[in-house]
Design an enzyme around this catalytic site. Structure first.
Site, PDB file in Angstrom:
ATOM      1  N   GLU A 120       0.831  -1.199   0.000  1.00  0.00           N
ATOM      2  CA  GLU A 120       0.000   0.000   0.000  1.00  0.00           C
ATOM      3  C   GLU A 120       0.866   1.249   0.000  1.00  0.00           C
ATOM      4  OE1 GLU A 120      -2.257  -0.502   3.591  1.00  0.00           O
ATOM      5  OE2 GLU A 120      -0.534  -0.140   4.897  1.00  0.00           O
ATOM      6  N   HIS A 178       4.410  -1.067  10.437  1.00  0.00           N
ATOM      7  CA  HIS A 178       3.980   0.323  10.312  1.00  0.00           C
ATOM      8  C   HIS A 178       2.746   0.579  11.164  1.00  0.00           C
ATOM      9  CE1 HIS A 178       1.503  -1.922   7.440  1.00  0.00           C
ATOM     10  NE2 HIS A 178       0.589  -0.978   7.620  1.00  0.00           N
ATOM     11  N   ARG A 198      -1.787  -7.833  13.412  1.00  0.00           N
ATOM     12  CA  ARG A 198      -1.466  -6.888  14.487  1.00  0.00           C
ATOM     13  C   ARG A 198      -0.355  -7.440  15.360  1.00  0.00           C
ATOM     14  NH1 ARG A 198      -7.144  -7.065  15.582  1.00  0.00           N
ATOM     15  NH2 ARG A 198      -8.230  -5.562  14.272  1.00  0.00           N
TER      16      ARG A 198
END
Length: 324
Positions: A120, A178, A198
């Site tokens: 992304e 990130h 996560r």
């Protein structure tokens, strides 16, 4: 025969523990609650956007893909894996810190069936003073040191924290650890995937009052400890009437443009074009300028590959995305 035209969609809004109400500044009408994500152009099992303008109003992007295929989406415009639209376009309101996370590549064997990996990029639309993001690992981090830090609660010591301001852009290949942090509003262009692992979530409760699930083992496996090629840049040097490349990879190319006068351009047979209006307003014209749409900040358009010549006019900042 239906002539192609620029498509706008009704966003799919996602409530998130870290969300807020900032998407309302674009004239959007999200439901009540902490809204973290507006899926602006989406063709995913977890959210599909429907057209709101023109003769195709009411049709989902999945229906358009099935009806028009590569004629409208381009020769590269349907994902080989899963057969869906290859990108997912979002606006994100980060009223609080997002979890520290990492995304898998297409080849990760733990991916859910039919799901893509997730590379992304972010373009920062707005940032409060002292806003920051988490962007990659410090040098020398290994799976062992990361596991130890997760166990003893010192994971934040291993992460790069970077100050951000409006106009900054960040490319985030799969494997890059990130997190967006409180006080930033971003446009996100990504592979059509909803898989996030996560690592750390600040020990906070989720919307249901319980801790959100962590994915430690998957995260440790997919993290690129030597770096996956993440890059960032300031974009204040963008000049009117020229495209400044922000990111390019196997999955997308994203460019920034400043519109100050009428700007003529064209789609190609290879790919659809996505326009995200970051600032300002103006007009999008096509069909030899005989058809036009007004645009404003926050608007997102999907231009079919067979649209051909079109133009932008007004005073605005625009992101243009397409398949390389």
């Amino acid at each position: 025969m239906l002539n192609p035209y620029p498509l706008q969609f009704q966003p799919e809004f996602k409530e998130r523990v870290w969300g807020g109400r900032a998407l309302e500044k674009f004239g959007l009408t999200p439901p009540e609650g902490p809204i973290g994500e507006g899926w602006m152009i989406a063709d995913h099992a977890n959210g599909t956007t429907a057209v709101v303008n023109g003769p195709l109003a009411g049709k989902g992007l999945n229906e358009l893909r099935e009806q028009f295929g590569t004629e409208w989406l381009g020769s590269k415009g349907v994902s080989e894996k899963g057969g869906r639209f290859p990108l997912l376009i979002k606006l994100l309101d980060c009223n609080d810190d997002l979890s520290v996370q990492v995304h898998p590549t297409d080849s990760y064997e733990g991916l859910p069936p039919g799901e893509l990996g997730k590379t992304e990029m972010w373009y920062v639309l707005d940032a409060k003073p002292d806003a920051k993001i988490i962007y990659g690992l410090k040098e020398g981090v290994t799976p062992e040191t990361m596991r130890t830090a997760l166990e003893n609660g010192t994971i934040m010591d291993l992460l790069n924290q970077v100050p951000v301001e409006a106009g900054d852009t960040f490319f985030i290949p799969a494997g890059t650890v990130h997190a967006l942090c409180a006080g930033v509003l971003v446009a996100e262009i990504q592979q059509n995937s909803d898989t996030t692992y996560r690592l750390y979530d600040y020990n906070r409760p989720g919307l249901d009052g319980r801790p959100r699930e962590l994915h430690i083992e998957d995260s440790l496996k997919v993290t690129s400890y030597e770096g996956a090629g993440a890059t960032s840049m300031k974009t204040s040097g963008a000049e009117a009437g020229e495209w400044l490349q922000l990111a390019t990879c196997d999955y997308f190319t994203v460019e920034k443009g400043i519109v100050s006068d009428k700007w003529d351009m064209s789609t190609t047979a290879d790919s659809f074009t996505i326009l995200i209006i970051c600032e300002g307003n103006g007009s999008l014209a096509w069909n030899n300028d005989s058809d036009s749409l007004a645009y404003k900040a926050g608007d997102c358009f999907l231009l079919p590959a067979n649209l051909g010549e079109y133009s932008l006019s007004g005073k605005s900042t625009v992101l243009r995305s397409y398949l390389p």
